[in-house]
Design a protein around this motif. Structure first.
Motif, PDB file in Angstrom:
ATOM      1  N   GLY A 102       0.844  -1.188   0.000  1.00  0.00           N
ATOM      2  CA  GLY A 102       0.000   0.000   0.000  1.00  0.00           C
ATOM      3  C   GLY A 102       0.872   1.228   0.000  1.00  0.00           C
TER       4      GLY A 102
ATOM      5  N   CYS B 288      -3.152  -2.145   2.116  1.00  0.00           N
ATOM      6  CA  CYS B 288      -3.835  -3.199   1.366  1.00  0.00           C
ATOM      7  C   CYS B 288      -4.366  -4.271   2.322  1.00  0.00           C
ATOM      8  CB  CYS B 288      -2.875  -3.854   0.370  1.00  0.00           C
ATOM      9  SG  CYS B 288      -2.315  -2.758  -0.947  1.00  0.00           S
TER      10      CYS B 288
ATOM     11  N   HIS C  14      -4.739  -7.629   4.082  1.00  0.00           N
ATOM     12  CA  HIS C  14      -3.656  -8.558   4.367  1.00  0.00           C
ATOM     13  C   HIS C  14      -3.960  -9.365   5.624  1.00  0.00           C
ATOM     14  CE1 HIS C  14      -2.800  -5.122   6.985  1.00  0.00           C
ATOM     15  NE2 HIS C  14      -2.063  -5.943   7.732  1.00  0.00           N
TER      16      HIS C  14
ATOM     17  N   GLY D  95      -7.388  -4.115   6.476  1.00  0.00           N
ATOM     18  CA  GLY D  95      -6.591  -3.045   5.898  1.00  0.00           C
ATOM     19  C   GLY D  95      -7.148  -1.700   6.301  1.00  0.00           C
TER      20      GLY D  95
END
Length: 245
Positions: A71, A147, A149, A225
């Motif tokens: 990210g 992001c 995860h 996220g």
């Protein structure tokens, strides 16, 4: 004594953690895979942790997310010894989550079981070579995001995690919501956006959790996220209960 430690001693972690309605937290975890705990840290504690973010001697490493495809933004892993506020929460919260983790694993037919005390679990991690501390602080600026995860750091992974928002929404930043997705077999993903105020914590499943279906329990996969920050700066304390290799 640093600023965080001085503030923390006013109300010890054990006392504030024992005052939480853990039955409600457990019910929310079973229903939604996450639970919000309001006011886990006070304003001064949050401010002290943010102020110490530039002190590199407190941390073992710094990760710039964009370099690894995670990210945009960055985070730092604390080094041992952890600040009192972090160590206190890690030690006091874990015994309330270990029974949930054990029950979930039993339902999902996963062999791993977790001891009642966090110190015993950390010794297990260290015997397996997982000796690096995992609590961290994340920092985001306008346009940054994290992001979806899962935080899996070795053989011994504790399946529940704690994150505390240190910044104040609407004053320090806009956007930047905590987001979870849950993938159930043969179904589309379900999203959960978790609103948090400064000092609020979200307890959430890291990897899998059981869900009861018409033919019995089955395993669902979760990721978490942070959505894109529209403006300002956002800091979060992440308390991961297993150590890393």
């Amino acid at each position: 004594m640093n600023g965080v430690e001085g503030v923390m001693k006013a109300v010890p972690a054990g006392e504030r953690v024992e005052a939480i309605d853990w039955a409600r937290v457990e019910d929310d975890l079973d229903r939604y895979g996450c639970a919000v705990i309001e006011g886990m840290l006070g304003h001064d504690e949050c401010a002290a942790l943010i102020e110490q973010y530039p002190r590199d001697e407190l941390y073992r490493s710094r990760v710039v997310m964009e370099r690894h495809g995670f990210g945009r933004g960055e985070y730092k892993y604390f080094d041992y010894p952890l600040p009192d506020v972090v160590e206190g929460l890690r030690t006091a919260v874990y015994p309330h989550l270990a029974p949930v983790a054990n029950r979930w694993n039993e339902i999902m037919k996963i062999d791993a079981r977790f001891p009642a005390r966090h110190a015993d679990f950390i010794r297990r991690c260290h015997r397996a070579g997982q000796t690096r501390p995992t609590p961290l602080i994340l920092q985001y600026r306008a346009g940054d995001y994290n992001c979806l995860h899962q935080d899996l750091y070795g053989e011994h992974v504790f399946p529940i995690q704690l994150a505390i928002l240190l910044s104040q929404p609407g004053r320090d930043f806009s956007g930047g919501e905590f987001v979870m997705t849950e993938q159930r077999p043969r179904m589309q993903s379900r999203a959960e956006v978790v609103p948090l105020g400064q000092g609020d914590a979200v307890v959430f499943a890291v990897h899998h959790r059981p869900v009861q279906g018409t033919r019995g329990a089955y395993r669902v996969n979760l990721r978490h996220g942070v959505s894109r920050l529209r403006s300002g700066h956002r800091h979060t304390l992440g308390v991961i209960f297993h150590d890393a290799q």
